[in-house]
Design a protein around this motif. Structure first.
Motif, PDB file in Angstrom:
ATOM      1  N   GLU A   1     -34.604 -21.756  45.068  1.00  0.00           N
ATOM      2  CA  GLU A   1     -35.338 -20.501  45.166  1.00  0.00           C
ATOM      3  C   GLU A   1     -35.045 -19.828  46.499  1.00  0.00           C
TER       4      GLU A   1
ATOM      5  N   TYR B   1     -27.743 -15.786  46.525  1.00  0.00           N
ATOM      6  CA  TYR B   1     -27.507 -14.794  45.482  1.00  0.00           C
ATOM      7  C   TYR B   1     -26.151 -15.031  44.798  1.00  0.00           C
TER       8      TYR B   1
ATOM      9  N   GLN C   1     -26.520 -17.647  42.241  1.00  0.00           N
ATOM     10  CA  GLN C   1     -27.212 -17.152  41.059  1.00  0.00           C
ATOM     11  C   GLN C   1     -26.293 -16.302  40.192  1.00  0.00           C
TER      12      GLN C   1
ATOM     13  N   TYR D   1     -25.441 -17.090  36.097  1.00  0.00           N
ATOM     14  CA  TYR D   1     -25.614 -16.198  34.950  1.00  0.00           C
ATOM     15  C   TYR D   1     -24.274 -15.794  34.334  1.00  0.00           C
TER      16      TYR D   1
ATOM     17  N   SER E   1     -30.333 -10.915  28.446  1.00  0.00           N
ATOM     18  CA  SER E   1     -31.251 -11.328  29.514  1.00  0.00           C
ATOM     19  C   SER E   1     -30.481 -11.815  30.735  1.00  0.00           C
ATOM     20  N   ALA E   2     -29.402 -12.579  30.513  1.00  0.00           N
ATOM     21  CA  ALA E   2     -28.587 -13.071  31.633  1.00  0.00           C
ATOM     22  C   ALA E   2     -27.924 -11.913  32.365  1.00  0.00           C
TER      23      ALA E   2
ATOM     24  N   ARG F   1     -30.563 -10.153  34.472  1.00  0.00           N
ATOM     25  CA  ARG F   1     -30.866 -10.917  35.681  1.00  0.00           C
ATOM     26  C   ARG F   1     -29.740 -10.762  36.715  1.00  0.00           C
ATOM     27  N   SER F   2     -28.524 -10.669  36.249  1.00  0.00           N
ATOM     28  CA  SER F   2     -27.412 -10.417  37.172  1.00  0.00           C
ATOM     29  C   SER F   2     -27.599  -9.086  37.879  1.00  0.00           C
TER      30      SER F   2
ATOM     31  N   ALA G   1     -30.408  -7.646  38.481  1.00  0.00           N
ATOM     32  CA  ALA G   1     -31.515  -7.783  39.440  1.00  0.00           C
ATOM     33  C   ALA G   1     -31.024  -8.418  40.733  1.00  0.00           C
ATOM     34  N   ILE G   2     -30.102  -9.378  40.627  1.00  0.00           N
ATOM     35  CA  ILE G   2     -29.535 -10.002  41.826  1.00  0.00           C
ATOM     36  C   ILE G   2     -28.707  -8.993  42.611  1.00  0.00           C
TER      37      ILE G   2
ATOM     38  N   ASN H   1     -30.971  -6.817  44.510  1.00  0.00           N
ATOM     39  CA  ASN H   1     -31.496  -7.491  45.698  1.00  0.00           C
ATOM     40  C   ASN H   1     -30.471  -7.495  46.826  1.00  0.00           C
TER      41      ASN H   1
ATOM     42  N   LYS I   1     -27.466   0.599  33.778  1.00  0.00           N
ATOM     43  CA  LYS I   1     -27.221  -0.748  34.303  1.00  0.00           C
ATOM     44  C   LYS I   1     -25.757  -0.919  34.682  1.00  0.00           C
TER      45      LYS I   1
END
Length: 679
Positions: A467, A482, A485, A489, A525-526, A529-530, A532-533, A536, A579
């Motif tokens: 985390e 990151y 992660q 994904y 979903s994967a 999430r990518s 979102a990373i 960030n 996206k």
């Protein structure tokens, strides 16, 4: 009857003359083969002039016929080559006053016999040297050689010919596979050294630039590719003697580190751009690799791994795939894929060497799996043939104990132990990636069964990714987390992609549609999430930490978003395009440093326009950038240059719902337009 005159070699070194054997100096230059094998100085006497002896006419006639010219020369190397060229048949004929020349059959037979005799002597010496090498390998492997040696040698496994040593082993155990043998030193000729000097390999950057490059290397490259023994370099550099270290490896490190230095560094060195600095440093590293006479296979391996980040139209044969293949071959030649202690503890090697070997081998493995996904090419490493122990974080940080704290503070990141843990996790993730590619993307392998897919999916989902610790870790550590992660994904997307269009053959027909919808949702979903990373990374202003391996990690998610742009629902199409545009903006930022980002962006831009002919890319611009999105700031002046790269096969692969991996098979064959050399 007079004794036939023996015709000597045109020119030879002092040692070969004394031994009365044929000298290779006229072909190989100084040193000759004999002196090299004997490890002695090759001495050629200074020019004594050209001696000509004109024999009696063979038939007793005083006419224009002349016998063979007898030459005996003792010349330095340059003169040897000049005279050798002048000794061609055409040159000799032009140098003679007669219009024809005569050689008797008896003379030809004599010379042929003498030549065979000389070559036979050289062959015998060569055979003896090879036999001595074989004897040394055998005696060392059997523990019967007490001579000091320093060069690692891997004898190979069964059914290789050295496996016969097992039958001779006095301990009734297999003979050692990893041994140390002696090796004759290699010295550069004056001509080679002058060539390297002209290429600039002996001219290092200013000391301040070297400091910046080394710091950039150990902060941004070493944590994800720990292939260099940090303790040796930093000690030498701290004493002002970095130039005494291996220049091949030093230029290879500088070349990769140039991605992460500030603009004032390359400006200070007189370069007009970062790409120009990288190109110059790569050129020097490659020049040393090809012409520097390096024989240490560990150094060659380290350098090849680093030069595997080079990507340029002008050096097409030396793309990352080529250099990584060279590195893997060298690693297997050295036996790094096998545990040197598999039979018993090998006292020939230090723990320090073991740690470096583990880091090198698993770095090769990581690059093999990563490039296989990125380029859609076969994996070179088969783990079923490897038993090298898994690397640990201790293997990475062990160098720190040999570095003075004051030196480490200036070059090594404070949280290297944490980054080392991330590197080990990255290797483990790439093991999973290899399992996915083996199960789902081998054309002649057995069709995956539903249970196999579900078992591998469960294995990936159970994998623990650390985390984010927020303010408790550095910005560098945050970026590498990151990066982990994104790898995770990308692996999930790669697993799901083939089955959104083709269900396993053993799937019950009534469950097929439901199962495929579920797989599609997991893949979406994967990809989300990518994104979102990526968001960030941008929000935390960590994009300058991006490595050459960051851009390819976005491609899997971008492919999913592109497929969703084909949705029948207008709102879904718009959301998917938004996206995709986020990733495109990040690619736009990365293309200033990495050519690959420019290529990816150009390909996807053209694919978007195939789906939306009226698409305007202005929406992807940042507020501070008034330049149209179709005009990247990096290697390309406008995206029109990218259009010829995208053929129908590539677009069809991009828009095919089951083509995540086959897209890269098509993409790897792209012929790029001229561009600035870059990673």
């Amino acid at each position: 009857m007079s004794t036939p005159r023996r015709h000597r070699s045109a020119f030879a070194c002092q040692n070969c003359r004394r031994r009365k054997v044929r000298c290779s100096v006229s072909v190989t230059g100084i040193p000759c083969v004999g002196c090299t094998q004997d490890s002695i100085d090759c001495i050629v006497h200074q020019t004594q002039g050209l001696k000509r002896q004109q024999p009696k006419e063979p038939f007793g006639h005083q006419d224009s016929f002349r016998g063979p010219v007898d030459l005996e020369l003792s010349l330095p190397e340059a003169e040897c080559r000049r005279v050798q060229q002048s000794m061609s048949p055409a040159s000799v004929e032009q140098g003679l006053s007669a219009t024809t020349s005569y050689t008797s059959p008896s003379d030809e037979s004599k010379r042929a016999g003498e030549a065979r005799s000389s070559h036979s002597g050289t062959d015998i010496r060569g055979n003896q040297d090879e036999q001595r090498t074989g004897t040394e390998i055998s005696s060392t492997a059997l523990g019967q050689n007490n001579q000091a040696a320093r060069v690692p040698f891997y004898t190979g496994e069964a059914p290789g010919f050295t496996s016969i040593l097992d039958a001779c082993s006095p301990s009734q155990q297999p003979a050692a596979r990893h041994i140390l043998i002696s090796e004759a030193p290699v010295s550069l000729s004056d001509e080679d050294r002058e060539y390297l000097r002209c290429k600039g390999v002996f001219t290092l950057p200013q000391k301040s630039t070297c400091n910046e490059l080394l710091r950039a290397y150990f902060h941004h490259v070493h944590p994800i590719m720990p292939v260099v023994d940090a303790s040796v370099l930093l000690k030498l550099h701290q004493t002002g003697k970095a130039s005494e270290w291996n220049l091949l490896l030093l230029w290879s490190m500088f070349f990769v580190a140039a991605n992460f230095v500030d603009a004032h560094v390359w400006t200070l060195e007189g370069y007009s751009s970062r790409n120009e600095m990288k190109s110059a440093m790569y050129s020097r590293a490659k020049c040393m690799y090809d012409n520097g006479g390096e024989t240490d296979k560990l150094v060659l391996l380290q350098s090849a791994l680093l030069m595997g980040f080079w990507h340029s139209k002008w050096d097409g044969h030396s793309q990352p795939w080529y250099w990584t293949g060279v590195a893997i071959s060298l690693a297997q030649i050295l036996g790094l894929h096998r545990d040197p202690d598999s039979v018993k503890f090998n006292t020939s090697f230090s723990n320090h060497r073991r740690r470096l070997w583990r880091r090198l081998w698993w770095s090769c493995f990581f690059r093999d799996r990563s490039l296989s996904l990125t380029l859609g090419r076969p994996m070179r490493i088969n783990l079923n043939d490897c038993n090298m122990p898994m690397a640990s974080a201790v293997d990475v940080v062990s160098d720190l104990s040999q570095i003075p704290p004051s030196v480490a503070k200036g070059y090594i990141p404070d949280d290297l132990p944490q980054l080392a843990e991330y590197w080990v996790i990255l290797i483990q993730l790439n093991k999973l990636l290899g399992d996915v590619l083996t199960l789902c993307y081998q054309p002649f392998g057995p069709s995956p069964m539903l249970q196999q897919i579900q078992s591998l999916e469960a294995k990936i989902l159970q994998f623990h990714i650390p985390e984010n610790h927020g303010n408790e870790q550095s910005r560098l550590s945050s970026f590498y987390l990151y990066h982990l992660q994104l790898n995770y994904y990308a692996i999930l997307i790669t697993l799901y992609c083939p089955y959104i269009a083709n269900a396993p053959s053993d799937m019950p027909l009534e469950n097929k549609q439901t199962w495929q919808v579920d797989v599609r949702n997991k893949m979406d979903s994967a990809a989300l999430r990518s994104n979102a990373i990526v968001d960030n990374i941008v929000r935390d202003k960590l994009l300058p930490f991006a490595s050459p391996m960051t851009a390819p990690l976005l491609v899997s998610a971008m492919h999913v978003h592109l497929l969703n742009c084909k949705s029948e629902d207008a709102l879904s199409r718009r959301l998917s395009l938004n996206k995709l545009e986020l990733c495109m903006m990040v690619m736009e930022e990365l293309e200033e440093m990495y050519t690959s980002a420019s290529v990816y962006r150009g390909v996807f831009l053209e694919a978007i326009r195939q789906l939306h002919p009226n698409y305007s890319s202005s929406s992807t611009m940042s507020e501070s950038n008034s330049t149209d999105f179709s005009q990247p700031r990096g290697s390309f002046s406008n995206d029109a240059m990218m259009v010829p790269l995208v053929n129908d096969d590539i677009l069809n692969a991009l828009l095919d719902e089951s083509s995540c991996f086959t897209f890269w098979e098509s993409f790897s064959d792209i012929q790029m337009e001229p561009m600035q050399p870059a990673l």
